[in-house]
Write a protein that holds these residues in place. Structure first.
Motif, PDB file in Angstrom:
ATOM      1  N   CYS A 123      -6.744  87.899 -20.217  1.00 51.89           N
ATOM      2  CA  CYS A 123      -6.321  88.224 -19.106  1.00 51.89           C
ATOM      3  C   CYS A 123      -3.947  89.069 -19.192  1.00 51.89           C
ATOM      4  O   CYS A 123      -3.681  90.041 -18.217  1.00 51.89           O
ATOM      5  CB  CYS A 123      -6.154  87.907 -18.071  1.00 51.89           C
ATOM      6  SG  CYS A 123      -7.724  87.071 -16.839  1.00 51.89           S
ATOM      7  N   CYS A 156      -4.335  91.731 -11.803  1.00 49.73           N
ATOM      8  CA  CYS A 156      -5.302  90.920 -11.134  1.00 49.73           C
ATOM      9  C   CYS A 156      -6.846  90.731 -11.721  1.00 49.73           C
ATOM     10  O   CYS A 156      -7.831  91.939 -12.047  1.00 49.73           O
ATOM     11  CB  CYS A 156      -6.035  91.362  -9.613  1.00 49.73           C
ATOM     12  SG  CYS A 156      -6.780  89.886  -8.415  1.00 49.73           S
ATOM     13  N   LYS A 157      -7.318  89.362 -12.257  1.00 47.40           N
ATOM     14  CA  LYS A 157      -8.670  89.256 -12.408  1.00 47.40           C
ATOM     15  C   LYS A 157      -9.285  87.951 -11.684  1.00 47.40           C
ATOM     16  O   LYS A 157      -8.575  87.589 -12.200  1.00 47.40           O
ATOM     17  CB  LYS A 157      -8.608  89.862 -14.058  1.00 47.40           C
ATOM     18  CG  LYS A 157     -10.557  89.886 -15.076  1.00 47.40           C
ATOM     19  CD  LYS A 157      -9.979  90.162 -16.511  1.00 47.40           C
ATOM     20  CE  LYS A 157     -10.729  90.907 -16.876  1.00 47.40           C
ATOM     21  NZ  LYS A 157     -10.862  91.655 -17.529  1.00 47.40           N
ATOM     22  N   GLU A 158     -10.629  88.265 -11.750  1.00 47.75           N
ATOM     23  CA  GLU A 158     -11.456  87.209 -11.341  1.00 47.75           C
ATOM     24  C   GLU A 158     -12.942  86.788 -12.594  1.00 47.75           C
ATOM     25  O   GLU A 158     -12.950  87.576 -13.336  1.00 47.75           O
ATOM     26  CB  GLU A 158     -12.732  87.664  -9.982  1.00 47.75           C
ATOM     27  CG  GLU A 158     -12.082  87.972  -8.835  1.00 47.75           C
ATOM     28  CD  GLU A 158     -12.891  87.700  -8.187  1.00 47.75           C
ATOM     29  OE1 GLU A 158     -13.801  88.153  -8.332  1.00 47.75           O
ATOM     30  OE2 GLU A 158     -12.357  88.493  -6.758  1.00 47.75           O
ATOM     31  N   GLY A 162     -11.222  83.118  -1.934  1.00 43.04           N
ATOM     32  CA  GLY A 162     -12.330  82.785  -1.708  1.00 43.04           C
ATOM     33  C   GLY A 162     -12.685  82.916  -0.531  1.00 43.04           C
ATOM     34  O   GLY A 162     -12.297  83.309   0.329  1.00 43.04           O
ATOM     35  N   ARG A 176     -16.255  81.582  -8.512  1.00 42.68           N
ATOM     36  CA  ARG A 176     -14.823  81.897  -9.560  1.00 42.68           C
ATOM     37  C   ARG A 176     -13.607  81.722  -9.505  1.00 42.68           C
ATOM     38  O   ARG A 176     -12.786  80.411  -8.396  1.00 42.68           O
ATOM     39  CB  ARG A 176     -14.724  82.813  -7.981  1.00 42.68           C
ATOM     40  CG  ARG A 176     -16.109  84.189  -8.311  1.00 42.68           C
ATOM     41  CD  ARG A 176     -15.634  85.661  -8.037  1.00 42.68           C
ATOM     42  NE  ARG A 176     -15.829  84.964  -5.771  1.00 42.68           N
ATOM     43  CZ  ARG A 176     -15.446  85.520  -5.090  1.00 42.68           C
ATOM     44  NH1 ARG A 176     -14.855  86.605  -5.537  1.00 42.68           N
ATOM     45  NH2 ARG A 176     -15.140  85.015  -3.561  1.00 42.68           N
ATOM     46  N   ASP A 184      -5.458  87.200  -1.186  1.00 40.82           N
ATOM     47  CA  ASP A 184      -7.123  87.541  -1.980  1.00 40.82           C
ATOM     48  C   ASP A 184      -7.369  86.214  -1.743  1.00 40.82           C
ATOM     49  O   ASP A 184      -7.390  84.859  -3.493  1.00 40.82           O
ATOM     50  CB  ASP A 184      -6.413  87.538  -3.646  1.00 40.82           C
ATOM     51  CG  ASP A 184      -7.161  88.243  -5.042  1.00 40.82           C
ATOM     52  OD1 ASP A 184      -8.563  87.867  -4.290  1.00 40.82           O
ATOM     53  OD2 ASP A 184      -7.029  88.937  -5.590  1.00 40.82           O
ATOM     54  N   PHE A 206     -15.293  84.283 -13.794  1.00 42.20           N
ATOM     55  CA  PHE A 206     -17.111  83.187 -13.677  1.00 42.20           C
ATOM     56  C   PHE A 206     -17.218  83.147 -14.417  1.00 42.20           C
ATOM     57  O   PHE A 206     -17.025  82.571 -15.284  1.00 42.20           O
ATOM     58  CB  PHE A 206     -17.597  85.047 -13.511  1.00 42.20           C
ATOM     59  CG  PHE A 206     -17.437  85.571 -12.799  1.00 42.20           C
ATOM     60  CD1 PHE A 206     -18.291  85.918 -11.128  1.00 42.20           C
ATOM     61  CD2 PHE A 206     -16.877  87.077 -12.348  1.00 42.20           C
ATOM     62  CE1 PHE A 206     -17.862  86.642 -10.049  1.00 42.20           C
ATOM     63  CE2 PHE A 206     -16.578  87.723 -11.212  1.00 42.20           C
ATOM     64  CZ  PHE A 206     -16.974  87.605 -10.035  1.00 42.20           C
ATOM     65  N   MET A 264     -11.161  79.642  -6.251  1.00 46.75           N
ATOM     66  CA  MET A 264     -11.807  80.508  -5.624  1.00 46.75           C
ATOM     67  C   MET A 264     -12.572  80.025  -4.373  1.00 46.75           C
ATOM     68  O   MET A 264     -12.846  80.170  -3.509  1.00 46.75           O
ATOM     69  CB  MET A 264     -11.675  81.685  -5.714  1.00 46.75           C
ATOM     70  CG  MET A 264     -10.382  82.664  -7.067  1.00 46.75           C
ATOM     71  SD  MET A 264     -11.190  84.782  -6.563  1.00 46.75           S
ATOM     72  CE  MET A 264     -11.111  85.289  -5.175  1.00 46.75           C
ATOM     73  N   LYS A 268      -3.715  86.070 -10.654  1.00 48.48           N
ATOM     74  CA  LYS A 268      -2.737  87.116 -10.982  1.00 48.48           C
ATOM     75  C   LYS A 268      -1.669  86.904 -11.123  1.00 48.48           C
ATOM     76  O   LYS A 268      -0.999  86.290 -12.209  1.00 48.48           O
ATOM     77  CB  LYS A 268      -2.419  86.957  -8.975  1.00 48.48           C
ATOM     78  CG  LYS A 268      -2.075  87.969  -8.487  1.00 48.48           C
ATOM     79  CD  LYS A 268      -2.750  88.782  -7.677  1.00 48.48           C
ATOM     80  CE  LYS A 268      -1.746  90.151  -7.338  1.00 48.48           C
ATOM     81  NZ  LYS A 268      -2.277  90.914  -6.552  1.00 48.48           N
ATOM     82  N   LEU A 326      -9.567  83.375  -9.984  1.00 48.95           N
ATOM     83  CA  LEU A 326      -8.615  84.343  -9.427  1.00 48.95           C
ATOM     84  C   LEU A 326      -7.468  83.945 -10.926  1.00 48.95           C
ATOM     85  O   LEU A 326      -6.609  83.239 -10.813  1.00 48.95           O
ATOM     86  CB  LEU A 326      -8.101  84.893  -8.525  1.00 48.95           C
ATOM     87  CG  LEU A 326      -6.810  86.013  -8.032  1.00 48.95           C
ATOM     88  CD1 LEU A 326      -8.222  87.247  -7.756  1.00 48.95           C
ATOM     89  CD2 LEU A 326      -6.514  85.687  -7.007  1.00 48.95           C
TER      90      LEU A 326
END
Lengths: 138, 138, 138
Positions: C28, C5-7, B113, C130, B111, C9, C44, C134, C132
């Motif tokens: 999260c 899983c989340k991004e 970038g 971004r 996963d 910003f 990322m 997880k 990440l």
């Protein structure tokens, strides 16, 4: 999935010190009964480090000199963080050496190369501080 | 929980070198069949590094120059570790660049970038050394 | 095993900036419903960092000055990477501060010491980038 968690306590006799903690981490792994997975070992304080390197006293002396060159402790007044505090350098040194290590567990053992040892790196010591050992796996 | 483990071997032709190992790690992930979880990739030697950055040769030349400025190899005699050894600088350089990376696995893929690539950073090469790839998940 | 899983910003208003993202990571974790396991939080982008340290503005000013000393932005021409790019220093700064953190989840909470906070370290900002998150566990 199994998980295991334990806090280790250290109180160094000097401001900066490196302690080999592989035996303590190994005991945690045995206690956990986990045979496949990951171990996270992290300093719970932001002026200390957990890292993997060589258990050789000459190298540790080199680390001390080198970190003092990169982020000297004194004069304390050179850092904006140092008002009530005097440990800004410890925050910087720990950033170079890292907060944590993640180690593979394979067949019930720390899956290490030939010279890997886990160290607690203290940069603002002479008081009781903690390291977290978290193991997840099966 | 599934787990997968593989050792990769590298032998660089020069003392210091950066090798992009994303393809090898990707092959491990495919072989593992794991679709959700974490990949740990770590140097098994304490004079080498695994890190994530850009696959751009100018940047790699900048890394080499910068690390030589922060922790110069020579004179070897400046380091207490260098008696029988001559690689104290490699231990310091690897401390800056890091021992390991942990990468998320989502939907069977690394996963990442847009520009993330995994590198093996060799600081005392010209001999066979190992990297561990450990994958846990489902 | 559960995974989440989340991004996230971020778009900073200056080239370099430190943002405390512990609240976002905590949200999260709540959303994931995972109570035992590990959280990986990583940049990322290769010119940004995720690290754990103190939420104190004096220290952040020290980090900025110190990183500019270790890996100065200017002159841009000092770096081979800077042709079309001008951000070589950002790649180096992020190498010092690290790409990622791994945090233990125990009893549904981030298993933190007293002053640990998670930061997004931006070294080439003023655009949308971004992070990440997880989480794996149960």
């Amino acid at each position: 999935m199994k998980s295991f968690c334990k806090e280790l306590f250290f109180c160094t006799s000097s401001r900066r010190e490196f302690l080999c903690i592989t035996p303590e981490v190994r005991r945690c792994l045995e206690e956990s009964g986990i045979r496949e997975g990951l171990v996270l070992v992290n300093a719970m304080h932001i002026t200390a480090s957990v890292f993997i390197n060589d258990n050789e006293s000459g190298l540790h002396a080199d680390f001390e000199r080198w970190l003092e060159k990169l982020a000297p402790e004194k004069p304390h007044s050179q850092y904006a963080h140092n008002g009530a505090e005097d440990n800004a350098d410890a925050h910087l040194k720990r950033s170079v050496m890292g907060r944590e290590v993640v180690v593979a567990v394979t067949g019930g053992r720390l899956d290490f190369g030939p010279w890997e040892e886990i160290f607690y790196g203290e940069f603002d010591g002479m008081r009781r501080k903690r390291v977290l050992v978290k193991i997840v796996g099966e």
